[in-house]
Design a protein around this motif. Sequence first.
Motif, short mmCIF file in Angstrom:
data_model
loop_
_atom_site.label_atom_id
_atom_site.label_comp_id
_atom_site.label_asym_id
_atom_site.label_seq_id
_atom_site.Cartn_x
_atom_site.Cartn_y
_atom_site.Cartn_z
N GLN A 62 0.82 -1.21 0.00
CA GLN A 62 0.00 0.00 0.00
C GLN A 62 0.86 1.26 0.00
OE1 GLN A 62 -2.21 -0.83 3.55
NE2 GLN A 62 -3.84 -1.91 2.47
N MET A 63 2.01 1.21 0.66
CA MET A 63 2.89 2.38 0.74
C MET A 63 3.64 2.62 -0.56
SD MET A 63 4.60 2.34 4.52
CE MET A 63 4.94 0.60 4.70
N LYS A 64 3.97 1.57 -1.27
CA LYS A 64 4.84 1.65 -2.44
C LYS A 64 4.38 2.69 -3.47
CE LYS A 64 8.31 0.18 -4.93
NZ LYS A 64 9.49 0.99 -4.81
N PRO A 65 3.12 2.66 -3.92
CA PRO A 65 2.73 3.63 -4.95
C PRO A 65 2.69 5.08 -4.44
CG PRO A 65 0.85 2.28 -4.33
CD PRO A 65 2.04 1.72 -3.62
N LEU A 66 2.75 5.26 -3.15
CA LEU A 66 2.72 6.61 -2.58
C LEU A 66 4.11 7.23 -2.53
CD1 LEU A 66 0.10 5.96 0.21
CD2 LEU A 66 -0.24 7.22 -1.93
N GLY A 67 5.12 6.48 -2.96
CA GLY A 67 6.45 7.04 -3.11
C GLY A 67 7.32 7.04 -1.87
N PHE A 68 6.94 6.29 -0.85
CA PHE A 68 7.78 6.22 0.35
C PHE A 68 9.04 5.41 0.06
CE2 PHE A 68 3.57 6.93 2.32
CZ PHE A 68 3.87 8.10 3.03
N SER A 69 10.16 5.85 0.58
CA SER A 69 11.43 5.12 0.42
C SER A 69 11.40 3.89 1.31
CB SER A 69 12.61 6.01 0.81
OG SER A 69 12.60 6.25 2.21
N LEU A 70 12.33 2.98 1.08
CA LEU A 70 12.43 1.78 1.93
C LEU A 70 12.67 2.16 3.38
CD1 LEU A 70 14.55 -0.55 -0.38
CD2 LEU A 70 12.09 -0.64 0.03
N GLU A 71 13.50 3.18 3.60
CA GLU A 71 13.78 3.64 4.98
C GLU A 71 12.51 4.21 5.62
OE1 GLU A 71 15.60 4.59 2.24
OE2 GLU A 71 17.34 3.32 2.61
N GLU A 72 11.76 4.98 4.86
CA GLU A 72 10.51 5.53 5.40
C GLU A 72 9.51 4.43 5.68
OE1 GLU A 72 10.39 9.95 3.36
OE2 GLU A 72 9.87 8.21 2.12
N MET A 73 9.44 3.45 4.79
CA MET A 73 8.54 2.32 5.01
C MET A 73 8.90 1.60 6.31
SD MET A 73 8.01 0.52 1.34
CE MET A 73 7.69 1.44 -0.14
N ALA A 74 10.19 1.37 6.53
CA ALA A 74 10.63 0.71 7.76
C ALA A 74 10.23 1.54 8.98
CB ALA A 74 12.14 0.49 7.73
N GLU A 75 10.40 2.85 8.88
CA GLU A 75 10.02 3.73 10.00
C GLU A 75 8.52 3.69 10.25
OE1 GLU A 75 10.38 8.41 11.43
OE2 GLU A 75 11.21 7.83 9.49
N ILE A 76 7.74 3.74 9.19
CA ILE A 76 6.28 3.70 9.34
C ILE A 76 5.85 2.37 9.95
CG2 ILE A 76 4.10 3.61 8.06
CD1 ILE A 76 5.46 5.62 6.05
N LEU A 77 6.41 1.27 9.46
CA LEU A 77 6.06 -0.04 10.02
C LEU A 77 6.40 -0.12 11.50
CD1 LEU A 77 7.21 -2.24 7.02
CD2 LEU A 77 4.86 -2.01 7.85
N ALA A 78 7.54 0.42 11.88
CA ALA A 78 7.93 0.42 13.30
C ALA A 78 6.96 1.27 14.12
CB ALA A 78 9.35 0.93 13.46
N LEU A 79 6.58 2.42 13.58
CA LEU A 79 5.64 3.29 14.30
C LEU A 79 4.27 2.63 14.44
CD1 LEU A 79 6.56 6.68 12.62
CD2 LEU A 79 6.89 6.10 15.03
N LEU A 80 3.83 1.96 13.38
CA LEU A 80 2.53 1.29 13.43
C LEU A 80 2.54 0.12 14.41
CD1 LEU A 80 1.54 1.27 9.65
CD2 LEU A 80 0.56 2.70 11.48
N ALA A 81 3.68 -0.52 14.56
CA ALA A 81 3.80 -1.66 15.47
C ALA A 81 3.97 -1.24 16.92
CB ALA A 81 4.96 -2.55 15.04
N ALA A 82 4.41 0.00 17.16
CA ALA A 82 4.65 0.48 18.52
C ALA A 82 3.32 0.72 19.24
CB ALA A 82 5.47 1.77 18.48
N PRO A 83 3.30 0.50 20.54
CA PRO A 83 2.09 0.79 21.32
C PRO A 83 1.75 2.29 21.24
CG PRO A 83 3.75 -0.33 22.67
CD PRO A 83 4.38 -0.03 21.36
N GLU A 84 0.48 2.60 21.32
CA GLU A 84 0.00 3.98 21.16
C GLU A 84 0.77 5.00 22.00
OE1 GLU A 84 -3.16 5.43 19.84
OE2 GLU A 84 -3.70 3.69 18.63
N GLY A 85 1.02 4.72 23.24
CA GLY A 85 1.68 5.68 24.12
C GLY A 85 3.20 5.53 24.17
N ALA A 86 3.77 4.80 23.23
CA ALA A 86 5.20 4.47 23.28
C ALA A 86 6.09 5.70 23.30
CB ALA A 86 5.57 3.57 22.10
N ALA A 87 5.83 6.64 22.42
CA ALA A 87 6.66 7.84 22.36
C ALA A 87 5.78 9.02 21.94
CB ALA A 87 7.79 7.65 21.36
#
Length: 126
Positions: A62-87
Amino acid sequence: MTAKTSSTNTMHIGELAERTGLSLRTIRHYDDVGLLPATARTDGGFRVFSEDDFERLMVIKQMKPLGFSLEEMAEILALLAAPEGAAPERSVTLAGFLERAVHQRAKMARNLAQADEFIERLSNRS
């Protein structure tokens, strides 16, 4: 480790490719760059993926056609996996990615509308 069948919620790369519509090469690349590491490997070295891996790959797709880089995708995936109040910055960072995704989607919609107009123009000339 011995590979399990998909009935136990694991699958080989071929099944994952079939389910996602992505090529084996693409999935291997995502594994090699650490974006989608295989859950396990069989004794023979074949990648084994889980349902969670399938879901992660669908988000990547889903992220690929929106132009996110591999590094940004990794960051987004990490953020989505983190608990809501994590940071505290998690929400701000996700909001920034959301804004970019909305902007890119709008741009894609404009391009699609232009393509539709061109197709209509050609159809009227046939």
